[in-house]
Design an enzyme around this catalytic site. Structure first.
Site, PDB file in Angstrom:
ATOM      1  N   THR A  40       9.326  46.639 -48.907  1.00 19.29           N
ATOM      2  CA  THR A  40       8.888  45.328 -48.433  1.00 19.29           C
ATOM      3  C   THR A  40       8.812  44.408 -49.646  1.00 19.29           C
ATOM      4  OG1 THR A  40       6.510  45.660 -48.746  1.00 19.29           O
ATOM      5  CG2 THR A  40       7.461  46.465 -46.672  1.00 19.29           C
ATOM      6  N   CYS A  41       8.305  43.193 -49.449  1.00 16.00           N
ATOM      7  CA  CYS A  41       8.185  42.274 -50.580  1.00 16.00           C
ATOM      8  C   CYS A  41       7.113  42.726 -51.566  1.00 16.00           C
ATOM      9  CB  CYS A  41       7.899  40.860 -50.098  1.00 16.00           C
ATOM     10  SG  CYS A  41       6.404  40.716 -49.108  1.00 16.00           S
ATOM     11  N   ASN A  42       6.172  43.530 -51.138  1.00 13.40           N
ATOM     12  CA  ASN A  42       5.078  43.952 -52.009  1.00 13.40           C
ATOM     13  C   ASN A  42       5.129  45.406 -52.440  1.00 13.40           C
ATOM     14  OD1 ASN A  42       3.689  41.507 -52.252  1.00 13.40           O
ATOM     15  ND2 ASN A  42       2.740  41.789 -50.271  1.00 13.40           N
ATOM     16  N   ARG A  43       6.057  46.187 -51.908  1.00  9.86           N
ATOM     17  CA  ARG A  43       6.106  47.608 -52.276  1.00  9.86           C
ATOM     18  C   ARG A  43       7.490  48.185 -52.035  1.00  9.86           C
ATOM     19  NH1 ARG A  43       2.032  50.380 -50.740  1.00  9.86           N
ATOM     20  NH2 ARG A  43       0.915  48.629 -49.896  1.00  9.86           N
ATOM     21  N   SER A  97      -2.725  46.808 -48.438  1.00 12.69           N
ATOM     22  CA  SER A  97      -1.863  45.634 -48.416  1.00 12.69           C
ATOM     23  C   SER A  97      -2.417  44.542 -49.322  1.00 12.69           C
ATOM     24  CB  SER A  97      -1.763  45.071 -46.994  1.00 12.69           C
ATOM     25  OG  SER A  97      -1.119  45.988 -46.157  1.00 12.69           O
ATOM     26  N   GLU A 102      -3.382  43.624 -43.112  1.00 13.78           N
ATOM     27  CA  GLU A 102      -2.061  43.108 -42.756  1.00 13.78           C
ATOM     28  C   GLU A 102      -1.299  44.154 -41.972  1.00 13.78           C
ATOM     29  OE1 GLU A 102       1.592  40.961 -45.138  1.00 13.78           O
ATOM     30  OE2 GLU A 102       0.438  42.497 -46.173  1.00 13.78           O
TER      31      GLU A 102
END
Length: 105
Positions: A40-43, A97, A102
Protein backbone atom coordinates in the site's frame (compact mmCIF):
# COMPACT_ATOMS: atom_id res chain seq x y z
CA UNK A 1 6.05 -25.25 7.53
CA UNK A 2 6.09 -21.99 9.42
CA UNK A 3 4.96 -18.51 8.38
CA UNK A 4 6.91 -15.26 8.45
CA UNK A 5 6.82 -11.69 7.17
CA UNK A 6 9.46 -9.15 6.15
CA UNK A 7 8.24 -5.61 5.67
CA UNK A 8 8.61 -1.88 5.89
CA UNK A 9 6.04 0.73 6.89
CA UNK A 10 5.45 4.40 7.68
CA UNK A 11 6.76 3.93 11.23
CA UNK A 12 10.11 2.50 10.23
CA UNK A 13 11.19 4.57 7.22
CA UNK A 14 10.84 7.57 4.99
CA UNK A 15 8.53 7.65 1.99
CA UNK A 16 11.50 7.63 -0.41
CA UNK A 17 12.89 4.42 1.08
CA UNK A 18 9.45 2.78 1.16
CA UNK A 19 9.02 3.56 -2.55
CA UNK A 20 12.45 2.12 -3.45
CA UNK A 21 11.78 -1.03 -1.45
CA UNK A 22 8.25 -1.40 -2.84
CA UNK A 23 9.67 -1.41 -6.37
CA UNK A 24 12.34 -3.95 -5.39
CA UNK A 25 9.79 -6.21 -3.65
CA UNK A 26 7.51 -6.07 -6.70
CA UNK A 27 10.31 -6.76 -9.16
CA UNK A 28 11.71 -9.70 -7.20
CA UNK A 29 8.62 -11.30 -5.67
CA UNK A 30 5.41 -10.29 -7.49
CA UNK A 31 5.20 -13.46 -9.56
CA UNK A 32 6.79 -15.84 -7.04
CA UNK A 33 4.72 -18.74 -5.81
CA UNK A 34 4.17 -19.45 -2.11
CA UNK A 35 4.58 -15.74 -1.30
CA UNK A 36 2.02 -13.02 -0.62
CA UNK A 37 3.01 -9.43 -1.33
CA UNK A 38 0.98 -6.76 0.48
CA UNK A 39 1.77 -3.27 -0.79
CA UNK A 40 0.00 0.00 0.00
CA UNK A 41 1.12 3.63 0.16
CA UNK A 42 2.24 3.15 3.78
CA UNK A 43 3.61 -0.40 3.81
CA UNK A 44 5.10 -3.21 1.78
CA UNK A 45 5.18 -6.66 3.33
CA UNK A 46 6.14 -10.06 2.02
CA UNK A 47 4.49 -13.03 3.75
CA UNK A 48 6.15 -16.40 3.21
CA UNK A 49 6.23 -19.96 4.44
CA UNK A 50 9.31 -22.14 4.67
CA UNK A 51 10.79 -24.95 6.74
CA UNK A 52 13.57 -22.54 7.79
CA UNK A 53 12.25 -19.02 8.34
CA UNK A 54 15.70 -17.60 9.01
CA UNK A 55 17.01 -19.13 5.80
CA UNK A 56 14.13 -17.71 3.78
CA UNK A 57 14.61 -14.29 5.38
CA UNK A 58 18.30 -14.34 4.37
CA UNK A 59 17.26 -15.26 0.80
CA UNK A 60 14.73 -12.39 0.68
CA UNK A 61 17.28 -9.87 1.97
CA UNK A 62 19.85 -11.04 -0.59
CA UNK A 63 17.38 -10.48 -3.43
CA UNK A 64 16.52 -7.02 -2.11
CA UNK A 65 20.23 -6.14 -1.82
CA UNK A 66 20.65 -7.01 -5.51
CA UNK A 67 18.06 -4.31 -6.35
CA UNK A 68 18.95 -1.55 -3.87
CA UNK A 69 22.26 0.13 -3.20
CA UNK A 70 22.85 1.58 0.23
CA UNK A 71 21.62 0.58 3.63
CA UNK A 72 17.97 -0.32 4.14
CA UNK A 73 18.01 -3.26 6.54
CA UNK A 74 17.62 -0.96 9.57
CA UNK A 75 14.14 0.01 8.36
CA UNK A 76 12.82 -3.53 7.83
CA UNK A 77 10.96 -5.58 10.39
CA UNK A 78 10.40 -9.34 10.51
CA UNK A 79 7.95 -11.48 12.43
CA UNK A 80 7.84 -15.26 12.57
CA UNK A 81 5.24 -17.83 13.58
CA UNK A 82 2.65 -16.58 16.06
CA UNK A 83 4.15 -13.07 16.01
CA UNK A 84 3.51 -12.93 12.26
CA UNK A 85 -0.20 -13.66 12.74
CA UNK A 86 -0.39 -11.16 15.60
CA UNK A 87 1.14 -8.50 13.31
CA UNK A 88 -1.25 -9.37 10.48
CA UNK A 89 -4.20 -9.00 12.86
CA UNK A 90 -3.01 -5.51 13.80
CA UNK A 91 -2.63 -4.58 10.13
CA UNK A 92 -6.06 -5.77 8.99
CA UNK A 93 -7.82 -4.27 12.03
CA UNK A 94 -6.26 -0.85 11.45
CA UNK A 95 -4.33 -0.79 14.72
CA UNK A 96 -1.03 -0.62 12.81
CA UNK A 97 -2.21 2.04 10.33
CA UNK A 98 -1.13 5.65 9.90
CA UNK A 99 -4.69 6.55 10.97
CA UNK A 100 -5.87 4.36 13.86
CA UNK A 101 -8.72 2.10 12.73
CA UNK A 102 -8.23 2.78 9.03
CA UNK A 103 -10.03 0.02 7.15
CA UNK A 104 -8.07 0.21 3.87
CA UNK A 105 -4.85 -1.79 3.87
Amino acid sequence: MQVGVVGINHKSSSLALRERLARAFQKEFQSASNLILLSTCNRTELFFCAPSLAGKQIEILAKLRSQISGSFEHALYSYFGQDCFHHLGKVISGIDSAILGESDI
